[in-house]
Design a protein around this motif. Structure first.
Motif, PDB file in Angstrom:
ATOM      1  N   VAL A 280       0.814  -1.296   0.099  1.00 57.95           N
ATOM      2  CA  VAL A 280      -0.021   0.012  -0.087  1.00 57.95           C
ATOM      3  C   VAL A 280       0.737   1.374  -0.044  1.00 57.95           C
ATOM      4  O   VAL A 280       0.392   2.419  -0.677  1.00 57.95           O
ATOM      5  CB  VAL A 280      -0.869  -0.022   1.135  1.00 57.95           C
ATOM      6  CG1 VAL A 280      -0.097   0.138   2.488  1.00 57.95           C
ATOM      7  CG2 VAL A 280      -1.992   1.291   0.948  1.00 57.95           C
TER       8      VAL A 280
ATOM      9  N   TYR B 136      -7.040  -2.238  -1.024  1.00 57.27           N
ATOM     10  CA  TYR B 136      -6.167  -2.114   0.096  1.00 57.27           C
ATOM     11  C   TYR B 136      -7.536  -1.872   1.258  1.00 57.27           C
ATOM     12  O   TYR B 136      -8.173  -0.951   1.010  1.00 57.27           O
ATOM     13  CB  TYR B 136      -4.980  -1.220   0.087  1.00 57.27           C
ATOM     14  CG  TYR B 136      -4.158  -1.414  -0.886  1.00 57.27           C
ATOM     15  CD1 TYR B 136      -3.034  -2.270  -0.654  1.00 57.27           C
ATOM     16  CD2 TYR B 136      -4.312  -1.098  -2.164  1.00 57.27           C
ATOM     17  CE1 TYR B 136      -2.058  -2.685  -1.520  1.00 57.27           C
ATOM     18  CE2 TYR B 136      -3.451  -1.452  -3.340  1.00 57.27           C
ATOM     19  CZ  TYR B 136      -2.502  -2.245  -2.718  1.00 57.27           C
ATOM     20  OH  TYR B 136      -1.345  -2.709  -3.850  1.00 57.27           O
TER      21      TYR B 136
ATOM     22  N   LEU C 128      -1.492  -8.009   1.697  1.00 58.24           N
ATOM     23  CA  LEU C 128      -1.719  -6.736   1.499  1.00 58.24           C
ATOM     24  C   LEU C 128      -2.902  -6.024   1.397  1.00 58.24           C
ATOM     25  O   LEU C 128      -3.112  -4.903   1.647  1.00 58.24           O
ATOM     26  CB  LEU C 128      -0.889  -6.625   0.184  1.00 58.24           C
ATOM     27  CG  LEU C 128       0.663  -6.724  -0.115  1.00 58.24           C
ATOM     28  CD1 LEU C 128       1.328  -6.823  -1.561  1.00 58.24           C
ATOM     29  CD2 LEU C 128       1.471  -5.901   0.999  1.00 58.24           C
ATOM     30  N   GLY C 129      -4.015  -6.670   0.638  1.00 57.01           N
ATOM     31  CA  GLY C 129      -4.813  -6.435   0.305  1.00 57.01           C
ATOM     32  C   GLY C 129      -6.032  -7.282  -0.124  1.00 57.01           C
ATOM     33  O   GLY C 129      -5.828  -8.432   0.201  1.00 57.01           O
TER      34      GLY C 129
END
Length: 566
Positions: free
Chosen positions: A37, A133, A528-529
């Motif tokens: 991100v 994200y 991460l997301g």
């Protein structure tokens, strides 16, 4: 000696190549598609006196959501924040929104800041390829600012020249339509006479100036009202994600629509309305300042026919959170209402249509327009199937009403309109028929996968120990993740996918709230997301190269499963 060094270098190079091959063999290609991100949205800030600038460097192929940018001061006060208009964006599940696909600089004016003050800056974005994200929050320390040293607020730049998803020009059309309702149109000759002060010996230019000044006075009241509502509603968009808020607003819109059908009237208390009217009548007709004040006071006296459309526009403005858009929208609404008044003042009553039942028809038509708003809001809560049924019900009601209105006409030319309205009502009723009698809509309804819910790393470890020799799939889901909903609708509903997953332990973590426990789970899994789907073997170890990030359709997802299951 040289030969030994040469062999050592060759050995090290061979080892390096093997390690690279090993990494590429077991790495997940889908994971490498997306960056962390902090690389997708590089955040920075700088402060010069009372002016604080927030910077986001947005990587190509990624974007920030406008409505997800929030700033909360601690031990400080900031001027009203005006976010630049974003690029219009629409998807199947969240509808219309605004995004920033390019670098963004947001000026924040500090009205006062104590020593040790901070700003909490929250933002959230996605990759255009279908990967979102979680919301990020950064604490920005600010230098002390005395209350007297703060400059005037600065608008954020640059502001892309893109229209809002709901164009304010619609407010102009709504204002014109409201002008032809039975509560408003008959008042225009009377208002025109009050503006002129009983004297009609003015030039055409003077007549136009008097009428325009009156309309601008009325527009001023509405413009200020729009700015107040927009300023109070900067966080309204986030609140709209809560079902209770959606249900409450839907009920409010239904009540407003019922007032348009004549079930009851909405207006200011009669005592206050009388007091404002008397105050307005004391102003001097024919005088530009007096006429302007008359218009400003008239804007406060909302008649029964204007309350419902005005309330609907105010709720839209509260969602946008844009001060200038809020002001402009209600200014156009007031100008639309004032156009017939200008015509009457210039040319007398010759241009006005005669009063009749058609005016009540216009009012009822606005009622159906307002009823579309709760359907739009409730669709986010009840899902696509029930949303389609609600739209179907509204369509049947509207076209049935239009058919009954057309029956009042005696002319044979209306027969074609009657047939069209009746056919449209029958077509609109199809989803309701399928639901009631077991048609295609009901037959294709698919129950959700039997996921077992988890919230913490400890629950995950416990579930993996109880896998009983099966592979485990962990789906990470959030309401703000568009691709997660696409997985649910298009991939997990596929019969072949469901059959393949019947031998897999299914776990799902809902991280919509982005709480501390949600973040702990995401960090534990190095996610991460979203969407992210992980696969673990029977021993509870993540299968190398099996992680999915981003959307996969049913065929690609089945092919991925075939590599993991014997």
């Amino acid at each position: 000696m040289a030969a030994r060094i040469s062999r050592l270098i060759t050995l090290l190079l061979t080892l390096f190549v093997c390690l690279q091959a090993h990494a590429s063999l077991f790495s997940n290609p889908a994971t490498s598609r997306f960056v962390p991100v902090d690389q997708a949205f590089t955040f920075d800030f700088d402060q010069q006196g009372a002016q604080l600038n927030l910077h986001w460097k947005v990587k190509s192929g990624y974007y920030l959501y406008r409505q997800q940018i929030h700033i909360t001061p601690q031990n400080a006060a900031i001027a009203p924040l005006t976010l630049p208009v974003g690029q219009p964006h629409e998807d199947e599940f969240f509808g219309k929104s605004e995004i920033y696909p390019q670098d963004l600089t947001l000026p924040v004016t500090l009205k006062q800041a104590a020593r040790g003050a901070t700003l909490s800056v929250t933002y959230q974005g996605c990759a255009a390829a279908g990967f979102c994200y979680p919301p990020e929050t950064r604490s920005v320390p600010v230098s002390a600012v005395a209350a007297s040293s703060a400059p005037a607020p600065v608008s954020a730049q640059p502001a892309p020249a893109s229209p809002l998803p709901f164009s304010p020009l619609w407010a102009l059309l709504i204002g014109i339509g409201v002008a032809f309702t039975p509560c408003v149109l008959p008042m225009y000759p009377l208002i025109s006479g009050i503006i002129l002060g009983g004297q009609r010996h003015y030039s055409l230019g003077r007549l136009f100036a008097l009428a325009m000044v009156y309309v601008q006075g009325m527009a001023l009241t509405y413009t200020l009202l729009g700015m107040v509502v927009a300023a109070a509603g900067l966080r309204f968009q986030a609140a709209l994600q809560h079902p209770y808020v959606l249900f409450t607003l839907s009920l409010l819109f239904i009540v407003l629509a019922l007032s348009m059908f004549g079930l009851f009237t909405l207006q200011l208390p009669s005592s206050l309305q009388t007091r404002l009217t008397l105050w307005s009548n004391r102003q001097q007709g024919g005088s530009l300042p007096g006429v302007f004040l008359m218009g400003a006071l008239a804007g406060l006296i909302c008649s029964p026919c204007t309350t419902a459309p005005l309330s609907a526009i105010l709720l839209y403005i509260a969602q946008s959170g844009n001060l200038w858009a809020g002001a402009g929208t209600l200014w156009l609404y007031a100008v639309g209402m004032g156009l017939p008044l200008i015509a009457v003042t210039l040319f007398g009553n010759r241009l006005l249509p005669k009063s009749g039942p058609w005016m009540q028809t216009v009012k009822e038509g606005f009622g159906f327009v307002i009823l579309a708003l709760p359907v739009f809001l409730l669709e986010r809560v009840v899902g696509d199937a029930w949303g389609l049924r609600l739209w179907s019900l509204l369509g049947v009601a509207f076209f049935g009403w239009a058919f009954s209105i057309s029956l009042r006409a005696s002319s044979g030319k209306w027969r074609v309109v009657q047939v069209i309205m009746l056919a449209a009502a029958l077509i609109s009723a199809r989803p309701l028929q399928d639901w009631a009698f077991g048609g295609p809509a009901t037959q294709h309804a698919v129950a959700p996968l039997p996921f077992q819910s988890l919230q913490t790393p400890q629950q995950l470890d416990s579930a993996l120990q109880q896998a009983r020799g099966r592979i485990t799939m962990v789906d990470l889901y959030a309401d703000w993740c568009v691709a997660c909903k696409e997985f649910e609708k298009y991939t997990f509903s596929d019969n072949a996918v469901r059959d393949s997953l019947s031998r897999v332990q299914l776990l799902q973590a809902n991280v919509t709230a982005n709480s501390a426990s949600d973040n702990a789970l995401l960090q534990h899994l190095q996610v991460l997301g979203l969407p992210t789907i992980l696969f673990f073997d029977a021993q509870g170890r993540e299968i190398p190269g099996s992680r999915i990030t981003g959307f996969l359709n049913a065929a690609d997802f089945r092919a991925h499963l075939q590599k993991l299951t014997p």
